[in-house]
Write a protein that holds these residues in place. Structure first.
Motif, PDB file in Angstrom:
ATOM      1  N   ARG A 197      -4.756 -60.249  37.997  1.00  0.00           N
ATOM      2  CA  ARG A 197      -4.565 -58.802  38.120  1.00  0.00           C
ATOM      3  C   ARG A 197      -4.079 -58.255  36.783  1.00  0.00           C
ATOM      4  N   VAL A 198      -4.747 -57.202  36.309  1.00  0.00           N
ATOM      5  CA  VAL A 198      -4.481 -56.712  34.961  1.00  0.00           C
ATOM      6  C   VAL A 198      -4.028 -55.258  34.978  1.00  0.00           C
ATOM      7  N   PHE A 199      -3.262 -54.923  33.964  1.00  0.00           N
ATOM      8  CA  PHE A 199      -2.736 -53.570  33.752  1.00  0.00           C
ATOM      9  C   PHE A 199      -3.737 -52.804  32.895  1.00  0.00           C
ATOM     10  N   GLY A 200      -4.153 -51.634  33.350  1.00  0.00           N
ATOM     11  CA  GLY A 200      -5.106 -50.851  32.590  1.00  0.00           C
ATOM     12  C   GLY A 200      -6.540 -51.259  32.889  1.00  0.00           C
ATOM     13  N   SER A 201      -7.457 -50.714  32.114  1.00  0.00           N
ATOM     14  CA  SER A 201      -8.875 -50.985  32.337  1.00  0.00           C
ATOM     15  C   SER A 201      -9.253 -52.360  31.804  1.00  0.00           C
ATOM     16  N   PRO A 202      -9.846 -53.211  32.627  1.00  0.00           N
ATOM     17  CA  PRO A 202     -10.270 -54.522  32.134  1.00  0.00           C
ATOM     18  C   PRO A 202     -11.451 -54.436  31.178  1.00  0.00           C
ATOM     19  N   ASP A 203     -12.091 -53.266  31.109  1.00  0.00           N
ATOM     20  CA  ASP A 203     -13.300 -53.119  30.293  1.00  0.00           C
ATOM     21  C   ASP A 203     -13.046 -52.468  28.931  1.00  0.00           C
ATOM     22  N   ALA A 204     -11.802 -52.097  28.628  1.00  0.00           N
ATOM     23  CA  ALA A 204     -11.502 -51.436  27.359  1.00  0.00           C
ATOM     24  C   ALA A 204     -11.407 -52.463  26.233  1.00  0.00           C
ATOM     25  N   PRO A 205     -12.132 -52.265  25.119  1.00  0.00           N
ATOM     26  CA  PRO A 205     -12.020 -53.188  23.977  1.00  0.00           C
ATOM     27  C   PRO A 205     -10.592 -53.169  23.424  1.00  0.00           C
ATOM     28  N   HIS A 206     -10.094 -54.323  23.048  1.00  0.00           N
ATOM     29  CA  HIS A 206      -8.703 -54.442  22.624  1.00  0.00           C
ATOM     30  C   HIS A 206      -8.595 -55.514  21.549  1.00  0.00           C
ATOM     31  N   SER A 207      -7.724 -55.286  20.581  1.00  0.00           N
ATOM     32  CA  SER A 207      -7.416 -56.316  19.584  1.00  0.00           C
ATOM     33  C   SER A 207      -6.270 -57.172  20.111  1.00  0.00           C
ATOM     34  N   TRP A 208      -6.435 -58.489  20.017  1.00  0.00           N
ATOM     35  CA  TRP A 208      -5.432 -59.437  20.484  1.00  0.00           C
ATOM     36  C   TRP A 208      -5.045 -60.336  19.322  1.00  0.00           C
ATOM     37  N   CYS A 209      -3.746 -60.537  19.117  1.00  0.00           N
ATOM     38  CA  CYS A 209      -3.273 -61.324  17.986  1.00  0.00           C
ATOM     39  C   CYS A 209      -2.818 -62.707  18.434  1.00  0.00           C
ATOM     40  N   TYR A 210      -3.379 -63.723  17.807  1.00  0.00           N
ATOM     41  CA  TYR A 210      -3.067 -65.112  18.139  1.00  0.00           C
ATOM     42  C   TYR A 210      -1.737 -65.509  17.506  1.00  0.00           C
ATOM     43  N   LEU A 211      -0.940 -66.280  18.242  1.00  0.00           N
ATOM     44  CA  LEU A 211       0.389 -66.651  17.779  1.00  0.00           C
ATOM     45  C   LEU A 211       0.371 -67.249  16.375  1.00  0.00           C
ATOM     46  N   ALA A 212      -0.525 -68.184  16.124  1.00  0.00           N
ATOM     47  CA  ALA A 212      -0.561 -68.830  14.810  1.00  0.00           C
ATOM     48  C   ALA A 212      -0.831 -67.822  13.692  1.00  0.00           C
ATOM     49  N   ASP A 213      -1.609 -66.791  13.994  1.00  0.00           N
ATOM     50  CA  ASP A 213      -1.923 -65.778  12.983  1.00  0.00           C
ATOM     51  C   ASP A 213      -0.731 -64.851  12.738  1.00  0.00           C
ATOM     52  N   ILE A 214       0.060 -64.589  13.779  1.00  0.00           N
ATOM     53  CA  ILE A 214       1.279 -63.794  13.604  1.00  0.00           C
ATOM     54  C   ILE A 214       2.256 -64.549  12.715  1.00  0.00           C
ATOM     55  N   VAL A 215       2.446 -65.831  13.002  1.00  0.00           N
ATOM     56  CA  VAL A 215       3.358 -66.645  12.190  1.00  0.00           C
ATOM     57  C   VAL A 215       2.876 -66.711  10.748  1.00  0.00           C
ATOM     58  N   ALA A 216       1.579 -66.925  10.552  1.00  0.00           N
ATOM     59  CA  ALA A 216       1.034 -67.005   9.195  1.00  0.00           C
ATOM     60  C   ALA A 216       1.250 -65.701   8.435  1.00  0.00           C
ATOM     61  N   LEU A 301      -4.868 -59.169   0.548  1.00  0.00           N
ATOM     62  CA  LEU A 301      -3.689 -59.344  -0.304  1.00  0.00           C
ATOM     63  C   LEU A 301      -2.828 -60.544   0.087  1.00  0.00           C
ATOM     64  N   LEU A 302      -2.780 -60.882   1.359  1.00  0.00           N
ATOM     65  CA  LEU A 302      -1.954 -61.998   1.796  1.00  0.00           C
ATOM     66  C   LEU A 302      -2.754 -63.270   2.055  1.00  0.00           C
ATOM     67  N   GLY A 303      -4.076 -63.137   2.129  1.00  0.00           N
ATOM     68  CA  GLY A 303      -4.900 -64.320   2.338  1.00  0.00           C
ATOM     69  C   GLY A 303      -4.818 -64.898   3.731  1.00  0.00           C
ATOM     70  N   VAL A 304      -4.470 -64.067   4.715  1.00  0.00           N
ATOM     71  CA  VAL A 304      -4.383 -64.515   6.107  1.00  0.00           C
ATOM     72  C   VAL A 304      -5.629 -64.041   6.858  1.00  0.00           C
ATOM     73  N   ALA A 305      -6.212 -64.926   7.629  1.00  0.00           N
ATOM     74  CA  ALA A 305      -7.398 -64.568   8.403  1.00  0.00           C
ATOM     75  C   ALA A 305      -7.162 -64.858   9.873  1.00  0.00           C
ATOM     76  N   ALA A 306      -7.884 -64.143  10.714  1.00  0.00           N
ATOM     77  CA  ALA A 306      -7.745 -64.336  12.163  1.00  0.00           C
ATOM     78  C   ALA A 306      -8.415 -65.631  12.605  1.00  0.00           C
ATOM     79  N   THR A 307      -7.801 -66.300  13.557  1.00  0.00           N
ATOM     80  CA  THR A 307      -8.410 -67.473  14.182  1.00  0.00           C
ATOM     81  C   THR A 307      -9.538 -67.004  15.087  1.00  0.00           C
ATOM     82  N   PRO A 308     -10.732 -67.538  14.931  1.00  0.00           N
ATOM     83  CA  PRO A 308     -11.837 -67.077  15.796  1.00  0.00           C
ATOM     84  C   PRO A 308     -11.628 -67.493  17.243  1.00  0.00           C
ATOM     85  N   TRP A 309     -12.220 -66.726  18.151  1.00  0.00           N
ATOM     86  CA  TRP A 309     -12.080 -67.005  19.581  1.00  0.00           C
ATOM     87  C   TRP A 309     -12.566 -68.407  19.931  1.00  0.00           C
TER      88      TRP A 309
END
Length: 334
Positions: A197-216, A301-309
């Motif tokens: 069960r989800v809050f809000g529209s399950p069909d809305a595009p959303h950016s999600w940040c992976y823990l390892a990428d936040i730490v990096a 500038l920081l050289g950090v990239a997102a982890t692919p899905w």
């Protein structure tokens, strides 16, 4: 966006200096472990003295400026990764924490890295949101975060501290608890072939940040030798709706998990009686329309990239399966 030059304070380069992580929840613990793994001396400060392997545990009320300053003595960097659990009490509980962190940074000479979010951009911001997007918060949680950032920037402009804020969209990662929109309450049922069960529209595009990428991003922002007094966005993989994510989880698990939207009418009624739900309803715009972040500047500038899905999802699924097999609970932020 202000850019405060490196000359406004002298960073400590002493290899014996300590990195102070305030908070040992889902994110703070991961950050502390990463600092330890790269060879830093690390202290973790929490109300209860939570232990993280390889780090020194300290007891701290982050709203107590004198105690915060004492804990930061000798620190090279202060990472403020904690926050009030009581969502509805942010306007009351955040300001003394911001003020205490600024006092601690000023007295110790430590650089201050704030873990932030995207609430300050407010409803109706152009998409995708960049670090240059103006902040115009439209609800209390966004306002208090913006005010805290502006307070820190004012201290930086006076030459008292060095500060940056790392802003992430909603997080996910191995073992994330129920407080995450993409945590155990989402993945657990899907992995079991049931309904999440989800809050809000399950069909809305959303950016999600992976823990390892936040730490990096936190590490790279703290080590940056360019201008401070600015914000960095955590890179996120391609924006996906939760409907799209559920389909990918089903493809990886071979199950037929499904999604059901929590009734907006029911949430409005509950919000009249439950302050936490009312506070969540105030920011429901983040989940009823596209909510997309741009982090090209961080990547450049920081050289950090997102982890692919393709990498993150299998890791997350495996983590929840391992927790279930061990009879353990996923971890919420604290």
């Amino acid at each position: 966006m202000y850019l405060i030059g490196w000359s406004c304070a002298v960073p400590k380069e002493n290899s014996m200096a300590t990195q102070l992580v305030v908070g040992a929840g889902y994110l703070g613990s991961a950050l502390a472990r990463a600092l330890v793994e790269r060879g830093d001396t690390v202290a973790v400060a929490t109300r209860s003295g939570t232990a993280v392997a390889g780090a020194t545990a300290r007891i701290l009320d982050a709203a107590d400026a004198e105690a915060f300053a004492a804990a930061a003595e000798g620190a090279a960097t202060i990472f403020l990764t904690t926050g009030p659990r009581q969502y509805n009490r942010w306007p009351e509980l955040w300001p003394p924490m911001f003020r205490a962190a600024i006092v601690a940074a000023r007295r110790s000479g430590a650089r201050l890295v704030l873990m932030g979010n995207l609430y300050g951009y407010g409803e109706g911001s152009p998409m995708p949101m960049t670090e240059a997007t103006p902040q115009h918060p439209t609800e209390p949680k966004g306002r208090v975060r913006t005010e805290g950032w502006e307070l820190a920037l004012a201290a930086a402009k006076r030459g008292e501290i060095q500060v940056v804020e790392v802003r992430a969209s909603d997080y996910f990662g191995p073992g994330a608890g129920r407080t995450s929109q993409l945590g155990s309450a989402f993945f657990g049922p899907l992995i079991a072939g049931k309904t999440a069960r989800v809050f809000g529209s399950p069909d809305a595009p959303h950016s999600w940040c992976y823990l390892a990428d936040i730490v990096a991003t936190l590490l790279a922002a703290a080590d940056y030798r360019g201008s401070w007094g600015r914000a960095w966005h955590v890179p996120a993989a391609e924006p996906l709706s939760r409907t799209e994510l559920a389909a990918r989880v089903n493809a990886l698990t071979g199950n037929r998990g499904s999604l059901a939207r929590l009734s907006p009418a029911m949430l409005r009624v509950l919000g009249m009686f439950v302050p936490f739900i009312r506070a969540a309803n105030d920011s429901d715009y983040q989940f009823t329309a596209p909510f997309v972040v741009d982090a090209a500047e961080t990547e450049r500038l920081l050289g950090v990239a997102a982890t692919p899905w393709e990498e993150s999802l299998p890791e997350v699924i495996a983590s929840y399966r391992a927790l279930e097999a061990a009879g353990l609970q996923a971890q919420d932020e604290r």
